[in-house]
Scaffold this motif. Sequence first.
Motif, PDB file in Angstrom:
ATOM      1  N   PHE A 400       0.829  -1.202   0.000  1.00 50.67           N
ATOM      2  CA  PHE A 400       0.000   0.000   0.000  1.00 50.67           C
ATOM      3  C   PHE A 400       0.868   1.258   0.000  1.00 50.67           C
ATOM      4  O   PHE A 400       1.905   1.328   0.677  1.00 50.67           O
ATOM      5  N   ILE A 401       0.418   2.231  -0.767  1.00 54.93           N
ATOM      6  CA  ILE A 401       1.025   3.560  -0.775  1.00 54.93           C
ATOM      7  C   ILE A 401       0.035   4.485  -0.077  1.00 54.93           C
ATOM      8  O   ILE A 401      -1.061   4.725  -0.609  1.00 54.93           O
ATOM      9  N   PRO A 402       0.338   4.980   1.104  1.00 56.30           N
ATOM     10  CA  PRO A 402      -0.648   5.738   1.898  1.00 56.30           C
ATOM     11  C   PRO A 402      -1.322   6.842   1.098  1.00 56.30           C
ATOM     12  O   PRO A 402      -0.666   7.650   0.435  1.00 56.30           O
ATOM     13  N   LYS A 403      -2.664   6.814   1.130  1.00 58.61           N
ATOM     14  CA  LYS A 403      -3.524   7.815   0.511  1.00 58.61           C
ATOM     15  C   LYS A 403      -3.404   7.866  -1.013  1.00 58.61           C
ATOM     16  O   LYS A 403      -3.966   8.756  -1.654  1.00 58.61           O
ATOM     17  N   LYS A 404      -2.691   6.902  -1.594  1.00 62.96           N
ATOM     18  CA  LYS A 404      -2.530   6.888  -3.045  1.00 62.96           C
ATOM     19  C   LYS A 404      -3.099   5.629  -3.701  1.00 62.96           C
ATOM     20  O   LYS A 404      -3.669   5.692  -4.782  1.00 62.96           O
ATOM     21  N   GLY A 405      -2.935   4.484  -3.048  1.00 62.21           N
ATOM     22  CA  GLY A 405      -3.423   3.252  -3.650  1.00 62.21           C
ATOM     23  C   GLY A 405      -2.592   2.061  -3.245  1.00 62.21           C
ATOM     24  O   GLY A 405      -1.949   2.046  -2.183  1.00 62.21           O
ATOM     25  N   PHE A 406      -2.548   1.036  -4.112  1.00 59.97           N
ATOM     26  CA  PHE A 406      -1.814  -0.181  -3.790  1.00 59.97           C
ATOM     27  C   PHE A 406      -1.578  -0.988  -5.064  1.00 59.97           C
ATOM     28  O   PHE A 406      -2.197  -0.753  -6.117  1.00 59.97           O
ATOM     29  N   ILE A 407      -0.685  -1.965  -4.954  1.00 61.83           N
ATOM     30  CA  ILE A 407      -0.503  -2.990  -5.972  1.00 61.83           C
ATOM     31  C   ILE A 407      -0.635  -4.332  -5.279  1.00 61.83           C
ATOM     32  O   ILE A 407      -0.301  -4.476  -4.086  1.00 61.83           O
ATOM     33  N   THR A 408      -1.135  -5.329  -6.009  1.00 65.55           N
ATOM     34  CA  THR A 408      -1.374  -6.639  -5.399  1.00 65.55           C
ATOM     35  C   THR A 408      -1.178  -7.733  -6.436  1.00 65.55           C
ATOM     36  O   THR A 408      -1.259  -7.482  -7.648  1.00 65.55           O
ATOM     37  N   ALA A 409      -0.911  -8.951  -5.963  1.00 62.72           N
ATOM     38  CA  ALA A 409      -0.710 -10.091  -6.856  1.00 62.72           C
ATOM     39  C   ALA A 409      -1.125 -11.372  -6.143  1.00 62.72           C
ATOM     40  O   ALA A 409      -0.971 -11.497  -4.929  1.00 62.72           O
ATOM     41  N   ASP A 410      -1.672 -12.315  -6.923  1.00 56.71           N
ATOM     42  CA  ASP A 410      -2.039 -13.647  -6.430  1.00 56.71           C
ATOM     43  C   ASP A 410      -1.323 -14.704  -7.255  1.00 56.71           C
ATOM     44  O   ASP A 410      -1.121 -14.543  -8.471  1.00 56.71           O
ATOM     45  N   VAL A 411      -0.977 -15.808  -6.597  1.00 54.79           N
ATOM     46  CA  VAL A 411      -0.449 -16.994  -7.258  1.00 54.79           C
ATOM     47  C   VAL A 411      -1.334 -18.170  -6.842  1.00 54.79           C
ATOM     48  O   VAL A 411      -1.444 -18.473  -5.653  1.00 54.79           O
ATOM     49  N   GLU A 412      -1.965 -18.811  -7.823  1.00 55.44           N
ATOM     50  CA  GLU A 412      -2.896 -19.909  -7.546  1.00 55.44           C
ATOM     51  C   GLU A 412      -2.326 -21.210  -8.086  1.00 55.44           C
ATOM     52  O   GLU A 412      -1.842 -21.271  -9.219  1.00 55.44           O
ATOM     53  N   PHE A 413      -2.415 -22.269  -7.274  1.00 57.46           N
ATOM     54  CA  PHE A 413      -1.942 -23.598  -7.658  1.00 57.46           C
ATOM     55  C   PHE A 413      -3.145 -24.545  -7.714  1.00 57.46           C
ATOM     56  O   PHE A 413      -3.904 -24.660  -6.738  1.00 57.46           O
ATOM     57  N   VAL A 414      -3.301 -25.232  -8.850  1.00 56.97           N
ATOM     58  CA  VAL A 414      -4.389 -26.190  -8.998  1.00 56.97           C
ATOM     59  C   VAL A 414      -3.927 -27.312  -9.921  1.00 56.97           C
ATOM     60  O   VAL A 414      -3.237 -27.069 -10.910  1.00 56.97           O
ATOM     61  N   ASN A 415      -4.288 -28.535  -9.573  1.00 55.95           N
ATOM     62  CA  ASN A 415      -3.890 -29.713 -10.350  1.00 55.95           C
ATOM     63  C   ASN A 415      -5.137 -30.315 -10.997  1.00 55.95           C
ATOM     64  O   ASN A 415      -5.883 -31.049 -10.356  1.00 55.95           O
ATOM     65  N   TYR A 416      -5.334 -30.021 -12.269  1.00 49.32           N
ATOM     66  CA  TYR A 416      -6.540 -30.473 -12.966  1.00 49.32           C
ATOM     67  C   TYR A 416      -6.579 -31.993 -13.151  1.00 49.32           C
ATOM     68  O   TYR A 416      -7.649 -32.556 -13.364  1.00 49.32           O
ATOM     69  N   SER A 417      -5.435 -32.642 -13.078  1.00 48.88           N
ATOM     70  CA  SER A 417      -5.411 -34.096 -13.260  1.00 48.88           C
ATOM     71  C   SER A 417      -6.020 -34.837 -12.074  1.00 48.88           C
ATOM     72  O   SER A 417      -6.236 -36.052 -12.140  1.00 48.88           O
ATOM     73  N   LYS A 418      -6.314 -34.116 -10.981  1.00 49.06           N
ATOM     74  CA  LYS A 418      -6.867 -34.750  -9.784  1.00 49.06           C
ATOM     75  C   LYS A 418      -8.395 -34.837  -9.798  1.00 49.06           C
ATOM     76  O   LYS A 418      -8.996 -35.368  -8.852  1.00 49.06           O
ATOM     77  N   ALA A 419      -9.048 -34.323 -10.819  1.00 51.21           N
ATOM     78  CA  ALA A 419     -10.505 -34.459 -10.910  1.00 51.21           C
ATOM     79  C   ALA A 419     -10.867 -35.934 -11.072  1.00 51.21           C
ATOM     80  O   ALA A 419     -10.160 -36.693 -11.742  1.00 51.21           O
ATOM     81  N   THR A 420     -11.974 -36.354 -10.469  1.00 53.18           N
ATOM     82  CA  THR A 420     -12.398 -37.757 -10.545  1.00 53.18           C
ATOM     83  C   THR A 420     -13.912 -37.839 -10.757  1.00 53.18           C
ATOM     84  O   THR A 420     -14.662 -36.981 -10.302  1.00 53.18           O
ATOM     85  N   THR A 421     -14.326 -38.902 -11.436  1.00 55.52           N
ATOM     86  CA  THR A 421     -15.751 -39.184 -11.650  1.00 55.52           C
ATOM     87  C   THR A 421     -16.086 -40.533 -11.034  1.00 55.52           C
ATOM     88  O   THR A 421     -15.212 -41.394 -10.869  1.00 55.52           O
TER      89      THR A 421
END
Length: 551
Positions: A400-421
């Motif tokens: 955060f930059i006081p009274k000015k704003g902010f920058i942010t970032a996310d990192v998401e981990f997901v393994n699609y091969s783990k889906a099951t029916t």
Amino acid sequence: MCIRPWERWLVVIGVFISVDLNAQNYFVEQALLFSRQSAGGSARIQAMGGAQVALGGDFSSALSNPAALGMYNRNEITISPALTFQSADATFTTWDFDANNAIFSNKTNNSFSSSNVSLPGLSIVFGANKSDEKAPFMGGTFAITLNRINDFNGGLEYKGQNNSSSIIDYFLEASNGYTKDQFNPRFDPNRSPAGKGDNVNTPAYLGYNNYLIGPASSANDTNYYTDVTGKPFQSEKVKTSGSQNQWNISYGANFNDKFFFGGGLGINSVRYGYDKTYAENYEGQTMLAPCNACFNNLKLNETRTTTGTGVNLTLGALIKPIDFFQFGLSYVTPTAYQLTDTYTASMTTSWNNYDYFGNGQRRLNNESFSTEDTDPSNPTDPTSYSLVTPSRFTAGAAIFIPKKGFITADVEFVNYSKATTSSFTEQLYSLTIDAPSEVNNKISSRFQSVTNLRFGAEYRINKFRLRAGYNIMADPYVRRPSDRINYSLTNMNSITGGVGYRDSKFFVDVAVINTQGDGYYVPYAVASPVSPSVNYNNATTRIQFTVGFPF
């Protein structure tokens, strides 16, 4: 264009890809489709690329990181409507061979567009006033929210001349090796195993009942033939519809304005469907005897719908060690769905008074047949099954930059091969079902673990906000060409931006999200000659609004 000799191996590879694509059943497609979720949330969050795990003070936290709800110090109600525009630029590719056995690719370009109005967000938040600031526990926030995590509305369209194959070739390949019993729509206790025919309620079944294919000699013959030998002009329009939404009932607690912890129950609703209209035109063509100019065209209509509900849990933590830095963690458990799938199809054909049997007893003109004619007591033949989509873990940070704003970032981990029916009821239509273990083996071999990235920033000018972001959803496929699935995109990248206005009694945010991705589609798969294919670029622009009222 002419393909050089060394490139012929690519076409040979394409043959095997086509055969494999035919085996990729609908349930493998569903596993990826429902596992690959977009970052839902308010227009404020959407304008910042969906990055939100390290931010607070927004109803989106109920979905992404319930701990961040603990930063609320007010009550709030919001509504988030949206307008979406989708387009697909498709290239239809067919293959042909000249007199010297050189391979040619024929390409035609087509475009498709659609639009829809939706309501991807609703919320009501009850934020407790902070208690004694000297006490470790300073209160908590309870929220009930609705977020759209997938929008399936869209489609594609293509058309072009095909001098090498027809969907009738697919009907023949799907039917050869079996007697007419494969098309038996009634339960037969004398079959082994007892049941209906293996090729009931499929496009090949409709082709058989429209006289496009038939046994070569007797009823017990396992070889099939067709009288239609022309080179068709092909066209198809595919329209998809539906959405995947999640209700969250979440709570976030505040400890010393430094540590925040939360959890929530997610209840998912799914509705996905497609309507496909496929056509082949042979008018004016000379064919082999006895069907010289006997056939005009065919039209195949297919409709499929999948509906159901799912449930998951979300756990989160957010740490604010210093005033200008926050760090968040979020874990979403696997989502357990119970789904129901229905399929209907119909085919019409136009003939020129053709004497099909050669004895004058059955002349063909306008024919039609539908899967609803198969079993009037149960025309749609629904199938129920269970699907568990993989868990996802996300880490985020904000400066955060006081009274000015902010920058942010996310990192998401997901393994699609783990889906099951699992837990399938009897499956009798299009793409005969494998055992659940075989379906799961295909899922685990085709898909992979990925890392998705989201970046966002906000700049404040008095009561106004300027926002921008970028979102990268990585390719879910193991990098083999045969792993590609109809309708599913590879990499998807989003450029986002927006503005907002806030005061103590009212706020409004606007976001524009432009998403691009590449897709692949095979109308039908044949081993020989090479299957036609469609490569397309899918572009979606969504304009989302969020209007909120603190109370």
